[in-house]
Design an enzyme around this catalytic site. Structure first.
Site, PDB file in Angstrom:
ATOM      1  N   LYS A 183      -3.776   2.424  18.961  1.00 53.93           N
ATOM      2  CA  LYS A 183      -2.853   1.740  19.867  1.00 53.93           C
ATOM      3  C   LYS A 183      -3.220   1.983  21.340  1.00 53.93           C
ATOM      4  O   LYS A 183      -3.941   2.928  21.650  1.00 53.93           O
ATOM      5  CB  LYS A 183      -1.415   2.191  19.572  1.00 53.93           C
ATOM      6  CG  LYS A 183      -0.972   1.923  18.117  1.00 53.93           C
ATOM      7  CD  LYS A 183      -1.069   0.473  17.749  1.00 53.93           C
ATOM      8  CE  LYS A 183      -0.528  -0.022  16.447  1.00 53.93           C
ATOM      9  NZ  LYS A 183      -0.609   0.608  15.196  1.00 53.93           N
TER      10      LYS A 183
HETATM   11  C1  LIG Z   1       0.495   0.424  14.006  1.00 56.42           C
HETATM   12  C2  LIG Z   1       1.566  -0.486  13.569  1.00 56.42           C
HETATM   13  C3  LIG Z   1       2.673  -0.048  12.830  1.00 56.42           C
HETATM   14  C4  LIG Z   1       2.800   1.323  12.236  1.00 56.42           C
HETATM   15  O1  LIG Z   1       2.611   2.362  13.098  1.00 56.42           O
HETATM   16  P1  LIG Z   1       2.171   3.789  12.531  1.00 56.42           P
HETATM   17  O2  LIG Z   1       2.304   4.650  13.755  1.00 56.42           O
HETATM   18  O3  LIG Z   1       0.775   3.661  12.038  1.00 56.42           O
HETATM   19  O4  LIG Z   1       3.130   4.173  11.478  1.00 56.42           O
HETATM   20  C5  LIG Z   1       3.674  -0.948  12.530  1.00 56.42           C
HETATM   21  N1  LIG Z   1       3.610  -2.219  12.929  1.00 56.42           N
HETATM   22  C6  LIG Z   1       2.564  -2.688  13.635  1.00 56.42           C
HETATM   23  C7  LIG Z   1       2.567  -4.120  14.063  1.00 56.42           C
HETATM   24  C8  LIG Z   1       1.495  -1.846  13.957  1.00 56.42           C
HETATM   25  O5  LIG Z   1       0.463  -2.334  14.646  1.00 56.42           O
END
Ligand SMILES: *Cc1c(COP(=O)(O)O)cnc(C)c1O
Length: 374
Positions: A183
């Site tokens: 992210k």
């Molecule tokens: C990364 C992501 C998640 C989940 O996040 P985690 O921290 O990996 O649990 C949920 N929704 C979207 C759209 C994502 O990109």
């Protein structure tokens, strides 16, 4: 051959690494002062709203649904084009996921189709800002208000994105962010939930840690069933350092995305039949640069060519959720969400991360052109 270019790579500087060392040497490595400082900084970033951190951006959404009292017998509307966490958490709390097809241009949930999917059992909407391009918040909240629905914004990819000048997270109902490694802001793994008031925040703290409330020196009670979802100070100190750099990181992503558009050129779509993302430099944080391949080109072949002939890594974000086995077993099948099925089978993520160069962008575009043989 040129050096391998992955589709993303976390941006971690030496100060962050040193700060992690300091926490590890401090004698307090799990949730403590750094988590508190990170939550305070995030709350300021989100205009003073209450914020709590967690160990993922998945449990954040599950906890939001629990706080909203959503469970068995309730329906929650979401998009079939997301990381599967978005709909898994609906099942996790005992509710029923209902998909609404996507808009072929934004690739986000189509709000007309959301309205059409509302039934008397609908309790919430979980929109996803795919690649950091926000879903229309004005329209979204108008629909939620009209039908008395809760909203859990899956803004996992949208930290630093804006809606008409307002930060995503600074307004609305529940807003969930992920700090997973890929992210724009990472804590290695982690997430945060922006809440509406202190009462919700206290409940979030309970769900985060076994339902426990402590009072005085030795008081402890449990009144709800919580889990184990707390963030560590090691993770939080990474987040603090990342948050301080978010603006420059976002600016760099914008510059690289602009360079992609310039290098692909105005005639790329017409020449190839491929689709570029929406050229939005007002709202998006450019979490990813995703193209939709022309019909008739197999994505796996395209990815293999990119890797084997050009040493470039591509990603797939995402295959349609409703066609996974577990969802098929719940009655979903081909043909139900044709736009999602079409986009989901052809979408490819090209490399975009802050330490890439303009020359890297040009290398990717050259390779894409070759792979599509133009
Ligand atoms: C990364 C992501 C998640 C989940 O996040 P985690 O921290 O990996 O649990 C949920 N929704 C979207 C759209 C994502 O990109």
């Amino acid at each position: 051959m040129s050096e391998f270019l992955p589709f993303t790579r976390p941006y971690i500087d030496e100060e962050t690494i040193a700060a992690v060392g300091d926490v590890l040497r401090s004698g307090w490595i799990t949730s403590g002062p750094k988590v508190q400082a990170f939550e305070k900084a995030l709350s300021e970033f989100f205009g003073g709203r209450p914020v709590r951190t967690f160990n993922s951006g998945t449990c954040t959404m599950e906890i939001a649904l629990r706080i909203a009292g959503i469970g068995a017998g309730d329906e929650v509307i979401t998009t079939p084009i997301s990381w599967v966490a978005t709909s898994n958490i609906i099942i996790e709390v005992g509710a029923t996921p209902v998909f609404a097809d996507i808009d072929p241009v934004t690739r986000n949930i189509d709000l007309d189709k959301v309205e059409a999917a509302i039934t008397p059992r609908t309790k919430a909407i979980i929109p996803v800002d795919l690649s950091g391009l926000p879903v229309d918040r004005d329209r979204l909240y108008a629909i939620a208000a009209k039908h008395n629905l809760r909203v859990v914004e899956d803004a996992a990819q949208a930290i630093g994105a804006l809606w008409h000048g307002k930060r995503i997270g600074s307004f609305g109902d529940f807003v969930s962010f992920s700090f997973q490694a890929n992210k724009n802001l990472t804590t290695t793994e982690g997430g945060c939930l922006v809440l509406n008031n202190e009462e919700e925040a206290r409940l979030a703290e309970k769900y985060r840690l076994q339902g426990v409330t402590r009072t005085g020196f030795d008081g402890m009670d449990v009144d709800v069933l919580g889990g184990k979802y707390n963030m560590t100070d090691v993770a939080a100190v990474i987040g603090l350092n990342q948050l301080a750099q978010l603006q420059s990181i976002t600016a760099r992503r914008h510059a690289l995305a602009k360079h992609y558009f310039k290098t692909f050129g105005a005639d790329f779509e017409q020449l190839t039949g491929a689709q570029l993302p929406v050229a939005d430099f007002e709202h998006s944080n450019w979490h990813m640069f995703e193209i939709v391949l022309p019909e008739g080109i197999k994505r796996a072949d395209f990815m293999a060519t990119m890797k084997e002939q050009h040493n470039i890594g591509c990603g797939v974000h995402y295959p349609p959720i409703h066609l996974f086995q577990m969802y098929r077993a719940r009655g979903f099948k081909e043909g139900m969400f044709p736009v999602a099925e079409s986009v989901g089978s052809r979408i490819v993520t090209l490399p975009l991360f802050p330490r890439m160069s303009e020359a890297d962008v040009e290398r990717v575009v050259g390779a894409v052109r070759k792979a599509l043989s133009i």
